[in-house]
Each structure stands twice: as structure tokens, then as C-alpha cells.
Design a protein around this motif. Structure first.
Motif, mmCIF file in Angstrom:
data_model
loop_
_atom_site.group_PDB
_atom_site.id
_atom_site.type_symbol
_atom_site.label_atom_id
_atom_site.label_comp_id
_atom_site.label_asym_id
_atom_site.label_seq_id
_atom_site.Cartn_x
_atom_site.Cartn_y
_atom_site.Cartn_z
ATOM 1 N N LYS A 1 0.825 -1.214 0.000
ATOM 2 C CA LYS A 1 0.000 0.000 0.000
ATOM 3 C C LYS A 1 0.857 1.261 0.000
ATOM 4 N N VAL A 2 0.411 2.246 -0.758
ATOM 5 C CA VAL A 2 1.110 3.523 -0.823
ATOM 6 C C VAL A 2 0.054 4.595 -1.102
ATOM 7 N N ALA A 3 0.196 5.750 -0.476
ATOM 8 C CA ALA A 3 -0.726 6.843 -0.783
ATOM 9 C C ALA A 3 -0.577 7.180 -2.262
ATOM 10 N N ARG A 4 -1.683 7.550 -2.910
ATOM 11 C CA ARG A 4 -1.593 7.781 -4.346
ATOM 12 C C ARG A 4 -0.635 8.926 -4.654
ATOM 13 N N TYR B 1 -7.328 4.195 4.073
ATOM 14 C CA TYR B 1 -5.890 4.105 4.338
ATOM 15 C C TYR B 1 -5.462 5.419 4.987
ATOM 16 N N PRO B 2 -5.242 5.405 6.305
ATOM 17 C CA PRO B 2 -5.041 6.677 7.018
ATOM 18 C C PRO B 2 -3.995 7.620 6.417
ATOM 19 N N PRO B 3 -2.821 7.122 5.957
ATOM 20 C CA PRO B 3 -1.844 8.089 5.435
ATOM 21 C C PRO B 3 -2.382 8.905 4.260
ATOM 22 N N GLN B 4 -3.295 8.301 3.487
ATOM 23 C CA GLN B 4 -3.885 9.027 2.361
ATOM 24 C C GLN B 4 -5.052 9.897 2.833
ATOM 25 N N THR B 5 -5.888 9.362 3.719
ATOM 26 C CA THR B 5 -7.086 10.098 4.146
ATOM 27 C C THR B 5 -6.722 11.336 4.981
ATOM 28 N N VAL C 1 -12.213 8.449 0.425
ATOM 29 C CA VAL C 1 -11.424 9.190 -0.570
ATOM 30 C C VAL C 1 -11.120 8.313 -1.786
ATOM 31 N N GLY C 2 -11.315 7.013 -1.635
ATOM 32 C CA GLY C 2 -11.013 6.090 -2.734
ATOM 33 C C GLY C 2 -9.593 5.597 -2.630
ATOM 34 N N PHE C 3 -9.434 4.284 -2.488
ATOM 35 C CA PHE C 3 -8.083 3.758 -2.322
ATOM 36 C C PHE C 3 -7.783 2.725 -3.409
ATOM 37 N N ALA C 4 -6.492 2.564 -3.666
ATOM 38 C CA ALA C 4 -6.026 1.716 -4.777
ATOM 39 C C ALA C 4 -6.548 0.281 -4.697
ATOM 40 N N THR C 5 -6.732 -0.262 -3.499
ATOM 41 C CA THR C 5 -7.209 -1.648 -3.412
ATOM 42 C C THR C 5 -8.604 -1.776 -4.023
ATOM 43 N N GLU C 6 -9.420 -0.706 -3.926
ATOM 44 C CA GLU C 6 -10.772 -0.760 -4.504
ATOM 45 C C GLU C 6 -10.706 -0.830 -6.036
ATOM 46 N N ASP C 7 -9.766 -0.112 -6.616
ATOM 47 C CA ASP C 7 -9.572 -0.202 -8.066
ATOM 48 C C ASP C 7 -9.045 -1.578 -8.442
#
Lengths: 346, 346
Positions: free
Chosen positions: B48-51, B254-258, B299-305
Motif C-alpha cells: 500500500k502507498v498513498a496515491r 488508508y489513514p496516510p492518504q485520508t 477518498v477512494g483507495f487503490a485496493t478498490e480499483d
């Protein structure tokens, strides 16, 4: 109102080859060198970030984005050294150029071939500023997928016309020599690195193994040469013995990325390096004397892909070397995405 | 040896619509919810990584990569609120799924429609764990491109069948009601947010302005409701008055992104939040009492995509809803990329 907002031009592998051949490989490389150098000249105007890498036991998948504020580009690229065993490429890539003002892609293109071209163009740009003036002889250690591109870019931009090839698999060197027939090179196939570097003013290392290798040892590196180190581009993947790095003046693309991925991952993180763009704009002198060993620790940076995407977009206009992809949803009313979906049923 | 190593399946906008309609929108959403929830359940196995965002005055372009070690996915997505002025979408997207073992893409697809579907599916998964049990009434504030998808996912997964719509442009609400005719909703168009939230057990905010807006004020938020905050997804782009956040139990992807992009960018960086996956796996209880205000700060996270790409790949098999793109260079000898180019001239 622009027509066909849903469409993005797509350059397939076949179309990329036709585009390159229609321009001519050497002219393509020469013009691409100019785009690469132009973008190094305006280095400070780019939004820069180390590439985003997903490492796995067998390789890496990377995203390489950058933007100059008007256009945005990114490349997807993998590196899987074992791929050749089942007939796949070690490196494949594709990329996108987009309009920053509205976020819409304006180009989607294969970049496997284009990456080989831009890597070679970048090597040539660096060599123009760092190699001994008038250099004509280059050793190429590693004669795989990128070797011929490196040779032709060096020829087109700075006039290298004598090649000394070495690969652990002689068939690769033979392939390289065969492919370069008719391009005006004097080519020698060598039995080892020691033989290959004899008389070479430029030594290009471009091997693919994902490991800390020692393709070039310190004792083989004489005074005054320029080393174009292309294959060390991943954590744990290097080609040069560390002692060489300590004797050389080291030039890099983007230090935060090169410290992780380049040959200099073998050195302390504060070892002095010079950013290539500073040499190109004239802030810093590149080669200062005839005995100096210069090293371009090339890992490949997003601005070079951006230059390649810009160049392809510019050359594509008026040609038939693309098709149109229905990539972007374009409802009559932009707020009515769902309605578009419903109406598709009719 | 796999045939046609050069080819990647491509799902155009037209093909995506046909795929969705052939499955049925509600069934598509329901099945997609299962994929999204499955991937939240194995949250810890993802890289996982913030976008990676490139911001500009008019919007943002983002790359959202993730991997579960076997597959790798990423999405390109823009957000440009002013785009609708010249007929473009605020958000467009496309994405790629690839094989981690060799780095080769296995799917290239439009994701403008798919993003609306996966965002709605994720909202529904969160609501199933956080909204009052048996909730049937939802207010939707902002009736643009994503509103109908949100409504249908909530209906498919948890049985919401009464909608209270409000948009500053009444025509958007009318469009939404028209599109949802025949799907079994009881729909009221309201004259303001205050009217819309009356009797609603779920309040969905899904507006598009890139600014710190106050779509929902504290005085309008009664005890026991679930807030599904979808539109605040960018630095400087929020929808909720901060006082609401202080009264609510906040659930995030994902807290770091949110912390950077979500409603909670308005709060101190140590304000307590709960990761949604912990609720889904049962580590943490979601809704604990009938008066609690729950907030899904989406906010939408990469795992959902990634879930959406997996789902589309699985459903595509055996259909005709894709074409084959010549995206990857595939020379007969993988080391002979240059030779392939030369031979293309013949």
C-alpha cells in the motif's frame, strides 16, 4: 467544442516501428536527443518524484510520472530478468501524455521500443558533455536488447564509429554485429571485458541480471575514459566494482532516485555526485581534464520518458501511425454518466 | 509458449457499458461489492502507498498503484471540477492489471464508469458495517455523475429504497430521478440540505467543487445517522463542517492518504480514526449504539480499483467485450528488439 472527446490516439508496437522507420532510426535518435536535452535544460520547471516501484522476488513494476505544468506524462515499466527464458522481454513499457489543464490523456503509446530509444538518447546526451572530445571507440559490455540503440545514438550525436562488443553469450554479440551492418561501424567482437575495453574512450555497460554483479573491475578502467553505466538501475542491481566509483566523477539524473537504484547505492549516501542537468545548462563543467574518469550513472528518469512522449506526439501529427481508442466516457451531459450507460442498452 | 505475447485485452467505454448491461447494473454492483470486501479482508497482504498526485491550479492527476504479490494494478485518474464547463468529465480514469511474476499487463480498461461503480460499491460495503441496521432512507447531497451509482449500490447491498435528493442545480436532481425510474426507489427531490436529511438514516455527500465547502452543517446531523462522505477527496476539498467530525466515529480506508485528502484534513493529525478493514474482519465493532454518528470518510483507495480490475478481468473471460491491443514488443528472440525493428522495414 472539441470533437470526439472520448478518443485517445494509441501508438501500437507496429505503428511505433513504422514511425521510427519512416523518420529513420538515426534521425529519430538525433531529434530525440534534442528533446531530452531541452527538458534537462528546463529541469527546474519539472515536478519530480522518484519512481514508484513495486518490487517482487522476480522483478519490479514501476510508475514514472512527471509534469512541466502544461503536460503530464507517465510510464509503466517492468524489469524481470528471467523473462527471456519464456520468450518475454526483460523490460516492457507503455506510457501516457496528458493535458494538465483538464487531465485528459492526449497520447497512449507502447514504450518498450521507445524506452530503448530514449535510454540511448540520454546516454548520448550525457556522453556529449562528459566523454573525451572526439571519442570514436566504444566498448559495449552486454549485447542484449538495448545494445544497438546505444551504439546508434552515440554515432548519431557524437560520431562514435568503432565498437568493441562483449557478452557472456557470444551469440548476442553476433546478433548485435549483424544488426548494425550497414550503419557504418567498425565492429570487433571480443572474448572478454578486458579485451573489449582496450582502446575504448567510452565504456557502456548494459547488462540485465538483477543482482550486484561486477561487470567492470577497477583494474580495467584506465585514465580518461567515460563510463556509461546503463544496466544498474534497481536496488540490488549494479554492474561496477565500487572502487571504480571512488576514482570517478559521478554524474546522475535525479539524486534521490539514483541513490536508491544506481551504481552509487554501493556508496555512502553523502558521496558527492553532480546532477547532469547542471552540466548541460553550464552551471558545472563536465569533463575537466584528459585523465579524468567520468561516470554517467544512468538509471532512467521520468523527464526522459516525458521528452520521448512529447517527441512522439509532435511527430505523429499528420501521419497514419496511430489508431483511436474509445478510452474516455463522454456523455452528452457530463453529469449524466449513468444516463449514458442506460441509453447504451437501447 | 503463450501465443500472442504482444497483445493486451482492452475494454473501451463502449465495451464496459456492454459488459455492465449484460451482467445487469445491480448484479454487477453486488458482485463488485463482494470483490471489494474480499480485498479489504486481506488488507494486510497488499503493498500500500498513498496515491501519487500531481496538483495544478485546475485539478489533479493521480496514479494509484497496489499489489497483492500475485497481481499488480494501477489506475490513472484526474479530478478537474471546471471540466464540465466545456463538456468534459470532472473525473476520468483508466487502469491496468498486470502479472507480478513477469510484469506483463493482462488488462487495460476504461475506468471512468468503473470508478463510479467501485466508489459506490465501497460506500455500500462501508454502510453495511456502519449504517443503522435496516436503514431504508438515504439523502444524496450532490446529484451529479456519481449519484445514481451510489443509490443503486446501497439498494443492491443493504436495501435502501427511499431517496431524498438535493443539488444546487435542480436539473441535476431531476436527471437523477429520471435515470432511477424503474429501479424501485421512492424518490423525493428536496429544496435544500435541511429538507433532504429529514428522516434519512444515511446521508451521502457527493459534490465536486475543489474547495473547502460546507455541504453539511453540524446542526443538520441528528443522532444515529451514517454519513457517507464521498466528495471530499483532495487537499483543500472537503464537504463537512468540522464540528460534525468531532461528534462522529470516523472510519477510513488508508489513514496516510485520508489524513491528506479526506474530511479529516480539517482535524489534528492524531485525531482517532478506525480503518474500515478492521471492522470488516471483525477486529473492531462498527456501529455500537443507536445514537452514534458514523462517518465513512471515503477518498477512494487503490485496493478498490484493484478489486474492480480483478472483477472485470474475471467477468470478461468468454465474452466479446474487449479488443486486443498490440501493446508489447515481442521479438522472436527477446534480446533482438532492434532486429525486430529492422525487419519491420521489410
Amino acid at each position: 467544442m472539441t470533437p470526439k472527446l472520448n478518443v485517445v490516439p494509441f501508438v501500437s508496437v507496429d505503428h511505433m516501428m513504422k514511425l521510427v522507420l519512416s523518420i529513420g532510426i538515426e534521425r529519430f535518435l538525433l531529434e530525440l536527443c534534442a528533446y531530452v536535452e531541452d527538458d534537462f535544460r528546463r529541469w527546474e520547471s519539472f515536478d519530480k518524484v522518484a519512481r514508484v516501484a513495486a518490487h517482487s522476488p522476480d522483478g519490479v513494476i514501476e510508475l514514472m510520472p512527471t509534469s512541466d505544468g502544461a503536460a503530464y506524462g507517465f510510464k509503466y515499466v517492468n524489469g524481470h530478468p528471467k523473462n527471456t527464458r519464456d520468450g518475454r522481454q526483460t523490460v516492457t513499457a507503455f506510457g501516457v501524455l496528458a493535458d494538465v489543464a483538464n487531465g485528459y490523456p492526449v497520447l497512449f503509446t507502447e514504450m518498450t521500443i521507445l524506452t530503448a530509444l530514449r535510454t540511448a538518447a540520454t546516454s548520448a546526451v550525457a556522453a556529449r558533455h562528459l566523454a573525451p572530445k572526439g571519442a570514436r571507440t566504444m566498448a559495449i559490455i552486454g549485447n542484449g536488447a538495448q545494445a544497438e540503440f546505444q551504439a546508434l545514438a552515440m554515432k548519431a550525436l557524437i560520431g562514435v564509429d568503432r565498437l568493441r562488443l562483449y557478452d557472456i553469450d557470444r551469440a548476442a554479440s553476433e546478433k548485435c554485429r549483424r544488426n548494425l551492418q550497414g550503419f557504418g561501424f567498425d565492429i570487433a567482437i571480443c572474448d572478454g571485458t578486458e579485451e573489449a575495453v582496450q582502446g575504448a574512450e567510452i565504456v557502456t555497460t548494459v547488462t540485465a541480471d538483477k543482482q550486484n554483479a561486477t561487470i567492470l573491475t577497477d583494474n580495467l578502467v584506465g585514465a580518461g575514459i567515460h563510463i556509461n553505466a546503463v544496466g544498474g538501475d534497481c536496488p540490488g542491481k549494479t554492474e561496477l566494482q565500487a572502487a571504480i566509483l571512488r576514482r570517478a566523477d559521478i554524474f546522475v539524473e535525479y539524486p534521490p532516485q539514483t541513490r536508491i537504484e544506481g551504481e552509487i547505492q554501493q556508496l555512502p549516501s553523502d558521496h558527492p555526485v553532480t546532477e547532469l542537468w547542471r552540466v548541460i545548462v553550464g552551471d558545472v563543467q563536465g569533463r575537466t581534464d584528459g585523465r579524468q574518469i567520468t561516470l554517467f550513472d544512468s538509471v532512467g528518469f521520468a523527464t526522459e520518458d516525458f521528452s520521448a512522449l512529447r517527441y512522439v506526439r509532435d511527430k505523429l501529427a499528420g501521419t497514419a501511425f496511430y489508431e483511436e481508442l474509445d478510452l474516455l466516457a463522454d456523455p452528452d451531459d457530463p453529469r449524466d454518466l449513468f444516463g449514458m450507460l442506460l441509453r447504451a442498452a437501447a
